[in-house]
Scaffold this active site. Structure first.
Site: not given
Length: 736
Positions: A84, A337
């Site tokens: 950071e 499906s």
């Protein structure tokens, strides 16, 4: 002249600087650092069910949740520094070079893709300010960051940061995160584990090892490499850390654990300005039905306990999840499906490409190199779209998508919140072949859309959030995106009910009410990875999935155990009531078709008033797709016949229509005789004939309508038949 211009420019620049300084002073007036909010207080997050009863409470800063930096091994804070803010110990809270670099890159990209927030700035933003992206908020952040840096030492700032940073799943602070992700205290974290936590804070939903393991692993390894490059670890430590596996999700034993996990995950994606709004306590209200949740967990426990599964129940009216259980988490999977109604039949109905009665050839087909096959390689020839969907046939689905065009279907999928990547734009989409797959909540929301007349709303666990003073922080509102028209949704719902009556979801036939259902299975010749049943009534949507996160193969298919589980859920859900029956949309036209024309010629023709019920097929159509022509067979019967001589006999061949009866007569000289009455065969042979005679045959076809009226054709006269002279033998010595 040149000197004058320079002076003017200098004055303008000075005025600009003074204006900026004045704006900064006004924007940050009375802006003071609040030391009380730098770390969570002894507040908590309370969670409530749909009856406003508290079901859970999370302490945000109990004594054992706060860590002291000196108790942690150095690789933990170093992981966050390289991830950071690598200049944390050298800047005064603001990385000015980083700001200039970020501005330059944003100008190049023409967007705000990069920031330059230091750890100190993040701490200030998270605990003192909102997350809005405005110049005024950024100026306040600068001022408060300078105050923070003057008041606290770097180690104190880093400690406060680690105690307050958000790691997702309602984990504020590194101690809570260590317990949740690794089931250990922060002081015991390994180098690899600390790098994982430093990855997660970038975006908890994007880099969680439980939700996005591949992305988490890539960023973890990147942070480890930076630690090696910055001499925060040795080559040996780096190599060992790379070899560590990501954590697997811990098994939850608390009541409603699956539901609560989903609530925490949803927090990452809510339109809150920042999760830090919840840092000082809040009340989260959910759609949870605790009794149903318990029943759902009991049902799950009774079906294959060693195989992964997810079960979900949605209230269609609120479009909220009332019960959810999962052993694997709400992970994205291939839908198989389950996608056919969403990606094929729904869009094709909406685009006017098909009706439920449209005939398609189900046969082995090569789609330019793509060669899908039906289950067990079985093909049915000419089938209706209704039959093809009910029985989940693959070839018709791919043909429909090919005819409709992939771009046409994508617009509908995106309306119902289903992501489509560039690599998904191929015919495999008809069978659920997508790059990233979908979560069970995403699929359930798409099916709930059908139950709600084509209006889509994303599925939620959280209804609202209030702060500890009952101020509203978040109120869920419905999007109501119209995906399909109400009449298309109504027809598709009716088609999906056929899956229960004659298709893959026959296990639900025993229910005392009608349900719309689609099953789906993903796998290969060795076994299956995913098995689904998605089903709904007018009031609820039920989604069931069986499979394993690691893709361990099973022998489960969608129409099997998932269907049985769905039936058990319905039995529980409606044990004291039944859902309101499905009603066809007022704009849907129910047509009586001539079944004989449909079965024999594949033609969609309307039945005439005389057509017997036995030869009528009732089907649904959109108003602009209703057939215009009538069938001819039951208007006035038509005789189709031929006549010829064979072996000295007269042969009459008739079209063998099972719904017609025939009367056959013959005439010769001055005689007339009825040869057959109520005749229903395809061939009549007349052997009672005379030589050297001209015969005329007539055929009349008729049928009886449902009122017993005899409907007769015009008498058809067949071509005349002349029999030959008899062969006369001349006697010997005829002259005598």
């Amino acid at each position: 002249m040149t000197l004058k211009i320079i002076c003017i420019l200098l004055i303008l620049m000075l005025l600009l600087v003074l204006s900026c300084l004045l704006y900064y002073l006004l924007a940050t007036k009375n802006c003071k650092l609040s030391t009380a909010t730098l770390e969570p207080t002894d507040s908590c997050i309370q969670i409530f069910d749909n009856e406003n009863k508290q079901i859970a409470e999370l302490a945000l800063n109990a004594a054992n949740k706060r860590i002291h930096l000196q108790t942690l091994p150095r690789h933990i804070p170093n992981s966050f520094i390289v991830a950071e803010d690598k200049k944390f110990y050298t800047h005064n809270g603001i990385d000015y070079r980083g700001i200039v670099r970020a501005i330059y890159k944003n100008i190049q990209a023409r967007s705000f893709k990069q920031g330059a927030s230091t750890i100190s700035q993040q701490l200030v933003k998270n605990t003192q300010l909102t997350n809005e992206k405005t110049v005024k908020r950024k100026l306040k952040e600068f001022k408060l960051t300078r105050q923070l840096e003057k008041r606290y030492a770097k180690e104190e700032i880093l400690e406060m940061y680690l105690n307050s940073i958000y790691f997702g799943h309602a984990c504020y602070g590194i101690e809570s995160a260590s317990e949740y992700y690794f089931d250990k205290q922060a002081k015991d974290l390994s180098l690899a584990e600390s790098a994982i936590l430093a990855s997660i804070i970038r975006s908890p939903s994007r880099y969680s090892p439980f939700l996005q393991p591949e992305q988490c692993l890539a960023l973890r390894n990147n942070i480890l490499k930076r630690m090696l490059d910055n001499q925060y670890c040795t080559e040996q430590e780096y190599t060992s850390a790379l070899a560590e596996n990501l954590p697997t999700k811990q098994k939850d034993t608390l009541p409603n654990a699956s539901y609560l996990n989903a609530v925490y995950d949803e927090l990452e994606n809510l339109p809150l300005s920042s999760p830090y709004k919840l840092l000082h306590g809040c009340k989260i209200y959910t759609y949870l039905n605790c009794n149903l949740q318990q029943e759902l967990e009991n049902i799950a426990a009774g079906h294959l306990p060693k195989i992964g599964k997810s079960l979900l129940v949605t209230d269609n009216k609120q479009v909220g999840v009332t019960a959810f259980y999962s052993t694997e988490g709400n992970i994205a999977r291939q839908a198989g499906s389950i996608m056919k109604p969403l990606a094929v039949y729904g869009p094709a109905l909406a685009e006017g490409q098909i009706s439920p009665a449209t005939i398609i050839q189900d046969e082995k087909t090569d789609f330019s190199g793509y060669t899908p096959s039906n289950y067990k390689d079985k093909y049915y020839g000419s089938v209706s779209c209704r039959f093809a969907l009910a029985n989940s046939l693959n070839i018709p689905a791919v043909k429909i998508l090919q005819n409709m065009g992939i771009e046409n279907t994508i617009k509908y999928l995106r309306r119902m919140g289903l992501r489509i990547e560039n690599e998904d734009k191929n015919l495999a989409l008809a069978l659920g072949g997508t790059a990233s797959g979908y979560t069970l909540t995403e699929l359930a929301a798409a099916y709930a859309q059908l139950a709600n007349g084509g209006k889509y709303n994303s599925l939620h666990f959280i209804s609202k959030i209030e702060d500890k003073n009952n101020n509203m922080l978040y109120q869920r509102s419905l999007e109501n995106i119209q995906v399909f028209s109400s009449e298309v949704a109504s027809i598709l719902t009716d088609m999906l009910q056929t899956s229960v009556s004659i298709g893959t979801a026959k296990s639900l036939q025993s229910l005392p009410f009608r349900v719309a259902t689609k099953t789906g299975t993903c796998g290969n010749e060795c076994g299956n990875t995913d098995a689904y049943t998605l089903s709904y009534t007018t009031e609820h949507t039920i989604a069931v999935w069986f499979g394993n996160r690691d893709n361990t193969l099973t022998n489960i298919y969608g129409g099997g155990i998932p269907c049985h589980v769905a039936r058990d859920i319905y039995d529980t859900l409606y044990q004291n009531s039944t859902p309101t029956p499905f009603q066809l949309d007022a704009k849907v036209i129910s047509c009586k078709l001539d079944k004989t024309a449909y079965d024999e010629d594949g033609q969609l023709r309307l039945a005439t008033p005389n057509t017997p019920k036995a030869y009528i097929l009732t089907e649904l159509f959109l108003k602009n797709a209703v057939p215009k022509e009538y069938g001819w067979r039951f208007n006035t019967p038509i005789v189709q016949s031929s006549i010829f001589m064979k072996d000295g006999k007269v042969v009459i061949q008739l079209k063998d229509y099972p719904y017609y009866q025939y009367r056959i007569e013959k005439s010769w000289d001055k005689h007339r005789e009825i040869l057959a009455q109520d005749f229903q065969k395809s061939e009549y042979i007349d052997s009672d004939i005379l030589a050297n005679t001209r015969y005329t045959y007539t055929v009349t076809a008729y049928f009886y309508d449902d009122k017993g009226h005899k409907i007769t054709s015009v008498e058809t006269v067949l071509p005349a038949v002349h029999t030959a002279q008899p062969n006369v033998k001349i006697p010997d010595k005829w002259w005598q």
